[in-house]
Design an enzyme around this catalytic site. Structure first.
Site, PDB file in Angstrom:
ATOM      1  N   GLU A  10      74.334  18.644  58.200  1.00  0.00           N
ATOM      2  CA  GLU A  10      73.985  17.789  59.322  1.00  0.00           C
ATOM      3  C   GLU A  10      72.488  17.454  59.391  1.00  0.00           C
ATOM      4  O   GLU A  10      71.797  17.864  60.339  1.00  0.00           O
ATOM      5  CB  GLU A  10      74.428  18.442  60.646  1.00  0.00           C
ATOM      6  CG  GLU A  10      75.918  18.717  60.713  1.00  0.00           C
ATOM      7  CD  GLU A  10      76.341  19.370  62.031  1.00  0.00           C
ATOM      8  OE1 GLU A  10      75.484  19.726  62.839  1.00  0.00           O
ATOM      9  OE2 GLU A  10      77.552  19.525  62.239  1.00  0.00           O
ATOM     10  N   GLU A  54      83.592  21.040  59.301  1.00  0.00           N
ATOM     11  CA  GLU A  54      83.528  21.708  60.614  1.00  0.00           C
ATOM     12  C   GLU A  54      84.378  20.943  61.602  1.00  0.00           C
ATOM     13  O   GLU A  54      84.310  19.706  61.665  1.00  0.00           O
ATOM     14  CB  GLU A  54      82.097  21.734  61.191  1.00  0.00           C
ATOM     15  CG  GLU A  54      81.198  22.753  60.571  1.00  0.00           C
ATOM     16  CD  GLU A  54      79.809  22.758  61.207  1.00  0.00           C
ATOM     17  OE1 GLU A  54      79.680  22.434  62.410  1.00  0.00           O
ATOM     18  OE2 GLU A  54      78.859  23.075  60.469  1.00  0.00           O
TER      19      GLU A  54
HETATM   20  O1  IFM Z   1      77.271  25.446  65.874  1.00  0.00           O
HETATM   21  C1  IFM Z   1      77.083  24.172  65.345  1.00  0.00           C
HETATM   22  C2  IFM Z   1      76.861  24.234  63.855  1.00  0.00           C
HETATM   23  O2  IFM Z   1      75.791  25.041  63.522  1.00  0.00           O
HETATM   24  C3  IFM Z   1      76.604  22.852  63.307  1.00  0.00           C
HETATM   25  N1  IFM Z   1      77.600  21.921  63.728  1.00  0.00           N
HETATM   26  C4  IFM Z   1      77.963  21.899  65.119  1.00  0.00           C
HETATM   27  C5  IFM Z   1      78.271  23.288  65.611  1.00  0.00           C
HETATM   28  C6  IFM Z   1      78.663  23.262  67.106  1.00  0.00           C
HETATM   29  O3  IFM Z   1      77.636  22.734  67.870  1.00  0.00           O
END
Ligand code: IFM
Length: 447
Positions: A170, A353
């Site tokens: 990200e 994710e």
């Molecule tokens: O916890 C975070 C993660 O580190 C990166 N993506 C989003 C998740 C939730 O906010």
């Protein structure tokens, strides 16, 4: 017990589809004294930055409990474990290699191999060593070259133990939240800085990719981006334009240079003084072939026009919302995947994710997190729908294995499918984790 069910003919149930759980170093490892401080240690020490005033010094103490945590992961029936390397645990401020840090990750990788769990390694999940921030961090072009050296050292040391490398997690969050909105470390608030940091992050990715391919030709190499489909608050032309601009600025700003070697043309919106400074050839370095694109998805975002021609996001007020206040909008996952597929020539996709923070209560030793379980049910169906629409999705990772340090929200928000009691460090698999375990364990893994 409530279950997660998928259609019998779903591609997600086929042996080729990879299921896993995901974590990140700063959010779970702890053992801060055994690594270099990073920008998040500094940020946590600044009053008012973290909602509950907490830090990552101990976190889930995974550094000391990793064997038990790996046994827990194996018991869930996953194919893969996605985790990140703490840069400052393996490279010291003087540039030397920290052998103990490397040994920690080697032991973890060996145990994953023994348990037949594929290692999906992220090299950078936001924890820039403070010694690099002291020289300008991602605003300093040199940081991209330091990242390439770090990727070289780590990938040589890890050899063939890693199934997949993601360079960055990200970069939107590192660049925009960290250097433009200032709500993440290092807390800079400046539009040009956000664009510059994004460029240097992407450059770091591009410099590291050939090194990873050379050192680990057998590994899949790519990058993980977060996406939120952008909607207009109303049908007004101004709001439609705001949603378009937000989409270019937050989503395509990261993907377009990677896949097409150019940034979105925001002439007339972004002042020339806010554009990133770059050198000839940078965009060719950035546009490396990718074995995969990791897609992180949580929610959609709704935008309204501002008087100055920019956009503001409208905080959702209607349920269903997660404990982060994010709208539960599973069809957004199908929509963004299909949109990207129509817009670009995509490499294979992994949902790296997806998950939800919910208010969890431990009652008589168990956590009945039905809302999270339903979130997973809906988003797995949304993934299935994207595949049926022709998107090449090869895997899905639940965020997160454990409740952990949720950045500026501290420990108040729980994303885990496993509950963590931060006083005792006891782990308890939640109902959502048990339902995923049942789904994952009952698949027919034969070819
Ligand atoms: O916890 C975070 C993660 O580190 C990166 N993506 C989003 C998740 C939730 O906010």
């Amino acid at each position: 017990m409530k279950q997660i069910l998928l259609p019998n003919d779903s591609a997600l149930l086929q042996h080729r589809f990879t299921f896993g759980v995901a974590t990140a170093a700063f959010q779970i490892e702890g053992a801060a004294a055994l690594r270099e401080p990073c920008i998040w240690d500094t940020f946590c020490a600044e009053p008012g930055r973290i909602r509950d005033g907490s830090d990552g010094l101990v976190a889930c103490d995974h550094f000391h409990r990793w064997r038990d945590d790996l046994a827990l992961i194996a018991s869930l029936g996953v194919d893969a474990y996605r985790f990140s390397i703490a840069w400052g645990r393996v490279i010291r401020a003087d540039g030397s290699v920290n052998a103990e840090g490397i040994a920690f990750y080697l032991a973890l990788l060996d145990e994953l191999q023994t348990r037949n769990i594929k290692a999906y390694v992220t090299l950078y999940h936001w924890d820039l060593p403070q010694y690099l921030q002291d020289k300008g961090g991602w605003l300093n072009r040199e940081t991209a070259y330091r990242f390439a050296e770090y990727a070289d050292i780590v990938s040589r040391a890890f050899g063939d133990r890693v199934y997949s490398y993601a360079t960055l997690n990200e970069p939107f969050c590192s660049a925009y939240l960290g250097y433009e909105a200032g709500i993440h470390a290092p807390g800079v608030q400046n539009r040009q800085a956000g664009r510059q940091a994004a460029h240097h992050l992407l450059l770091a990715h591009g410099l590291a990719m050939p090194i990873l391919r050379r050192n680990c030709p057998q590994a899949l190499t790519g990058i993980v981006l977060n996406f939120s489909p952008c909607f207009a608050a109303t049908t007004s032309a101004a709001d439609q334009q705001a949603a378009w601009l937000a989409d270019q600025y937050h989503n395509h700003w990261y993907l377009q240079p990677l896949l097409e070697g150019c940034y979105p043309d925001l002439t007339g919106h972004l002042a020339s003084t806010d554009l990133p400074q770059m050198l000839a050839g940078d965009l060719d370095i950035i546009a490396q072939p990718l074995d995969f694109l990791g897609v992180n998805y949580y929610t959609r975002t709704v935008f309204t026009a501002r008087d100055d021609g920019w956009f503001s996001d409208v905080k959702p007020s209607q349920p269903p919302l997660t404990d982060m206040g994010w709208e539960i909008y599973p069809q957004g996952l199908t929509e963004i995947l299909v949109q990207l597929q129509q817009r670009y020539t995509l490499p294979p996709i992994y949902i790296t994710e997806n998950g939800a923070a919910m208010v969890d209560t431990l009652q008589e030793g168990s956590i009945n997190d039905v809302a999270r379980l339903e979130y997973y049910q809906q988003h797995l169906l949304a993934t299935d729908a994207a595949i049926r629409a022709g998107v090449d999705v090869r895997g899905y990772f639940a965020w997160s294995l454990l409740d952990n340090f949720e950045w500026a929200e501290g420990y108040a928000k729980r994303f885990g499918i496993v509950y963590v009691d931060y006083h005792t460090q006891q782990r308890t698999v939640k109902a959502s984790g048990l339902a995923l375990q049942q789904l994952w364990s009952n698949r027919n893994k034969k070819a």
